[in-house]
Write an enzyme that holds these catalytic residues in place. Structure first.
Site, PDB file in Angstrom:
ATOM      1  N   ARG A  16       0.899  -1.263   0.145  1.00  0.00           N
ATOM      2  CA  ARG A  16       0.034  -0.133   0.213  1.00  0.00           C
ATOM      3  C   ARG A  16       0.753   1.200  -0.008  1.00  0.00           C
ATOM      4  O   ARG A  16       1.918   1.367   0.154  1.00  0.00           O
ATOM      5  CB  ARG A  16      -0.959  -0.064   1.177  1.00  0.00           C
ATOM      6  CG  ARG A  16      -0.378  -0.360   2.634  1.00  0.00           C
ATOM      7  CD  ARG A  16      -1.170   0.422   3.553  1.00  0.00           C
ATOM      8  NE  ARG A  16      -0.982   1.696   3.531  1.00  0.00           N
ATOM      9  CZ  ARG A  16       0.003   2.604   3.830  1.00  0.00           C
ATOM     10  NH1 ARG A  16       0.996   2.052   4.188  1.00  0.00           N
ATOM     11  NH2 ARG A  16      -0.292   3.994   3.611  1.00  0.00           N
ATOM     12  N   GLY A  17       0.039   2.446  -0.209  1.00  0.00           N
ATOM     13  CA  GLY A  17       0.840   3.760  -0.332  1.00  0.00           C
ATOM     14  C   GLY A  17       1.123   3.973  -1.587  1.00  0.00           C
ATOM     15  O   GLY A  17       1.753   2.957  -2.331  1.00  0.00           O
ATOM     16  N   ALA A  18       0.873   4.976  -2.430  1.00  0.00           N
ATOM     17  CA  ALA A  18       0.903   4.923  -3.641  1.00  0.00           C
ATOM     18  C   ALA A  18       2.116   4.824  -4.678  1.00  0.00           C
ATOM     19  O   ALA A  18       2.171   4.304  -5.712  1.00  0.00           O
ATOM     20  CB  ALA A  18       0.429   6.344  -4.285  1.00  0.00           C
ATOM     21  N   ARG A  58      -6.337  -1.506  -7.363  1.00  0.00           N
ATOM     22  CA  ARG A  58      -7.072  -0.296  -6.622  1.00  0.00           C
ATOM     23  C   ARG A  58      -7.295   0.836  -7.617  1.00  0.00           C
ATOM     24  O   ARG A  58      -6.395   1.246  -8.520  1.00  0.00           O
ATOM     25  CB  ARG A  58      -5.943   0.039  -5.533  1.00  0.00           C
ATOM     26  CG  ARG A  58      -6.237  -0.821  -4.462  1.00  0.00           C
ATOM     27  CD  ARG A  58      -5.407  -0.416  -2.913  1.00  0.00           C
ATOM     28  NE  ARG A  58      -6.526   0.340  -2.193  1.00  0.00           N
ATOM     29  CZ  ARG A  58      -5.771   1.119  -1.385  1.00  0.00           C
ATOM     30  NH1 ARG A  58      -4.390   1.306  -0.940  1.00  0.00           N
ATOM     31  NH2 ARG A  58      -6.596   1.697  -0.538  1.00  0.00           N
ATOM     32  N   CYS A 126      -2.429   9.380   7.847  1.00  0.00           N
ATOM     33  CA  CYS A 126      -2.311   8.311   7.357  1.00  0.00           C
ATOM     34  C   CYS A 126      -0.997   7.866   7.301  1.00  0.00           C
ATOM     35  O   CYS A 126      -0.062   8.518   8.265  1.00  0.00           O
ATOM     36  CB  CYS A 126      -2.716   8.513   5.692  1.00  0.00           C
ATOM     37  SG  CYS A 126      -3.056   6.881   4.889  1.00  0.00           S
ATOM     38  N   ASP A 197      -2.437  10.468  -3.610  1.00  0.00           N
ATOM     39  CA  ASP A 197      -2.434   9.212  -4.409  1.00  0.00           C
ATOM     40  C   ASP A 197      -2.653   9.603  -5.948  1.00  0.00           C
ATOM     41  O   ASP A 197      -2.469   8.994  -6.617  1.00  0.00           O
ATOM     42  CB  ASP A 197      -3.740   8.525  -4.051  1.00  0.00           C
ATOM     43  CG  ASP A 197      -3.317   7.652  -2.684  1.00  0.00           C
ATOM     44  OD1 ASP A 197      -3.490   8.133  -1.552  1.00  0.00           O
ATOM     45  OD2 ASP A 197      -3.050   6.456  -2.752  1.00  0.00           O
ATOM     46  N   ASN A 207      -6.174  11.987  -1.526  1.00  0.00           N
ATOM     47  CA  ASN A 207      -5.413  11.437  -0.454  1.00  0.00           C
ATOM     48  C   ASN A 207      -6.486  10.548   0.592  1.00  0.00           C
ATOM     49  O   ASN A 207      -7.561  10.561   0.303  1.00  0.00           O
ATOM     50  CB  ASN A 207      -4.465  12.165   0.080  1.00  0.00           C
ATOM     51  CG  ASN A 207      -3.307  11.463   1.185  1.00  0.00           C
ATOM     52  OD1 ASN A 207      -2.834  10.687   0.609  1.00  0.00           O
ATOM     53  ND2 ASN A 207      -3.286  11.820   2.312  1.00  0.00           N
ATOM     54  N   LYS A 208      -5.773  10.047   1.506  1.00  0.00           N
ATOM     55  CA  LYS A 208      -6.497   9.130   2.303  1.00  0.00           C
ATOM     56  C   LYS A 208      -7.646   9.973   2.924  1.00  0.00           C
ATOM     57  O   LYS A 208      -7.697  11.221   3.231  1.00  0.00           O
ATOM     58  CB  LYS A 208      -5.663   8.655   3.401  1.00  0.00           C
ATOM     59  CG  LYS A 208      -6.186   7.831   4.663  1.00  0.00           C
ATOM     60  CD  LYS A 208      -6.935   6.690   4.232  1.00  0.00           C
ATOM     61  CE  LYS A 208      -6.150   5.913   3.176  1.00  0.00           C
ATOM     62  NZ  LYS A 208      -7.209   4.504   2.645  1.00  0.00           N
TER      63      LYS A 208
HETATM   64  C1  RUB Z   1      -2.300   5.866   1.532  1.00  0.00           C
HETATM   65  C2  RUB Z   1      -2.370   6.997   1.421  1.00  0.00           C
HETATM   66  C3  RUB Z   1      -0.896   7.799   1.176  1.00  0.00           C
HETATM   67  C4  RUB Z   1      -0.637   7.987  -0.208  1.00  0.00           C
HETATM   68  C5  RUB Z   1       0.967   8.185  -0.456  1.00  0.00           C
HETATM   69  O1  RUB Z   1      -3.531   5.095   1.462  1.00  0.00           O
HETATM   70  O2  RUB Z   1      -3.426   7.840   1.216  1.00  0.00           O
HETATM   71  O3  RUB Z   1      -0.925   9.090   1.894  1.00  0.00           O
HETATM   72  O4  RUB Z   1      -0.732   6.685  -0.866  1.00  0.00           O
HETATM   73  O5  RUB Z   1       1.838   7.415   0.074  1.00  0.00           O
HETATM   74  P1  RUB Z   1      -3.599   3.599   1.478  1.00  0.00           P
HETATM   75  P2  RUB Z   1       3.418   7.483  -0.382  1.00  0.00           P
HETATM   76  O6  RUB Z   1      -3.213   3.064   2.766  1.00  0.00           O
HETATM   77  O7  RUB Z   1      -5.011   3.328   1.576  1.00  0.00           O
HETATM   78  O8  RUB Z   1      -2.867   2.633   0.345  1.00  0.00           O
HETATM   79  O9  RUB Z   1       3.960   8.656   0.021  1.00  0.00           O
HETATM   80  O10 RUB Z   1       3.994   6.267   0.375  1.00  0.00           O
HETATM   81  O11 RUB Z   1       3.362   7.027  -1.640  1.00  0.00           O
END
Ligand code: RUB
Length: 306
Positions: A16-18, A58, A126, A197, A207-208
């Site tokens: 997870r995380g974009a 997703r 988040c 995201d 974002n979240k």
């Molecule tokens: C994660 C989320 C993060 C972004 C950025 O949502 O909203 O703020 O994805 O993350 P989820 P990063 O937990 O539902 O995936 O900076 O790590 O890309």
């Protein structure tokens, strides 16, 4: 891990995380490339099929289709190469793309940390690896900071941020999501940093879920609201008015309450007027500059008429 396994892990939020989602999908395609057979055309077709499976995993992080589309673009650029040579060169280019994404994270950490002053109290919502890297860099630069993390219902990704920051010896406090306004007042929050995201060409940010409420509080309290994001999370299609779907997840993630419909939207949209700065690997920009940066970074997706 195969393409199907990677897609499953992304759907289940084990990945997870974009940014991690984009990197995992790219790595899955790179592995897929290794085993492809047939004419170059048929290999590209197989790659596109694998890409479609990944894209469906997703819906709200544009980094996922962007990464897949870029891999396919690379493959098409190498279309004139034959069999083994096609796979070798495409895999090499894909690995270079992955390296660039990882490098972007370090640049954002550096530029984002420059926006932080010693003594700042920061708040994040988040779990964004990008934001965590910004805070860690500020600390490495010798700035004394303190961070408030929201719990981030229903999946509690804020715990991940809090754990990572306290492991890095950054004084960290955890609050429930509804304590944001209270905490901004009581703890004199100086800046909010969140990840993204998807970023649209008009500077709107997905974002979240809950991010837009944090942004409203920040505006009300005159606290800077800063988004830290790689340009892989910018939406080139938004130039043509396309939006992305807000993911609705299983209500069971929230609670079970008989006779009550439980809603579980996973993301929300923060309008550009609430965003003070966007930190990218290309530098710190105002939301009004997103359109131009999309044109520069995603030139391969546009025609002369765009
Ligand atoms: C994660 C989320 C993060 C972004 C950025 O949502 O909203 O703020 O994805 O993350 P989820 P990063 O937990 O539902 O995936 O900076 O790590 O890309």
């Amino acid at each position: 891990m195969s393409v199907t396994q990677t897609a499953k892990k992304i759907s289940a939020m084990e990945i997870r995380g974009a940014l991690d989602i984009a990197i995992a999908a790219t790595e899955a395609l790179e592995r897929e490339l290794k085993g492809l057979k047939g004419t170059t055309n048929s290999q590209i077709k197989q790659l596109k099929k694998a890409g479609t499976t990944l894209k469906k995993a997703r819906p709200s992080a544009i980094s996922l289709p962007n990464a897949v589309n870029y891999v396919i673009h690379i493959a098409e650029e190498n279309r004139d190469l034959i069999d083994k040579e096609f796979r070798r060169k495409t895999r090499e280019d894909v690995r270079e793309f992955i390296r660039e994404q990882k490098e972007s994270l370090h640049k954002i950490a550096e530029y984002g940390a420059n926006l932080i002053e010693g003594g700042d109290t920061l708040l994040t919502h988040c779990n964004s690896d990008t934001v965590v890297e910004v805070f860690k860099k500020a600390q490495e630069d010798g700035k004394r900071i303190e961070v408030l993390c929201t719990e981030t219902r229903p999946r509690h990704q804020g715990y991940l941020s809090a754990k990572a920051l306290s492991k890095a010896k950054i004084p960290t406090k955890l609050i429930v999501d509804s304590a944001v306004h209270y905490a901004m007042k009581e703890y004199n929050v100086d800046k909010v940093f969140v990840g993204a995201d998807t970023v649209f060409s008009n500077g709107y940010v997905i974002n979240k879920i809950g991010t837009s409420q944090v942004a409203l509080c920040a505006k009300h309290m005159e606290v800077d609201f800063i988004v830290a994001t790689e340009t892989i999370k910018f939406s080139p299609e938004s130039v043509h008015g396309k939006t992305v779907e807000i993911e609705m997840r299983d209500p069971g993630e929230v609670t079970k309450l008989s006779g009550v419909e439980i809603l579980n939207p996973a993301f929300d949209v923060t309008e550009a007027e609430y965003v003070d700065s966007i930190v990218t690997e290309k530098g710190v920009i105002h939301p009004s500059a997103v359109y131009q940066l999309i044109k520069e970074e995603f030139g391969w997706m546009f025609t002369e008429n765009d």
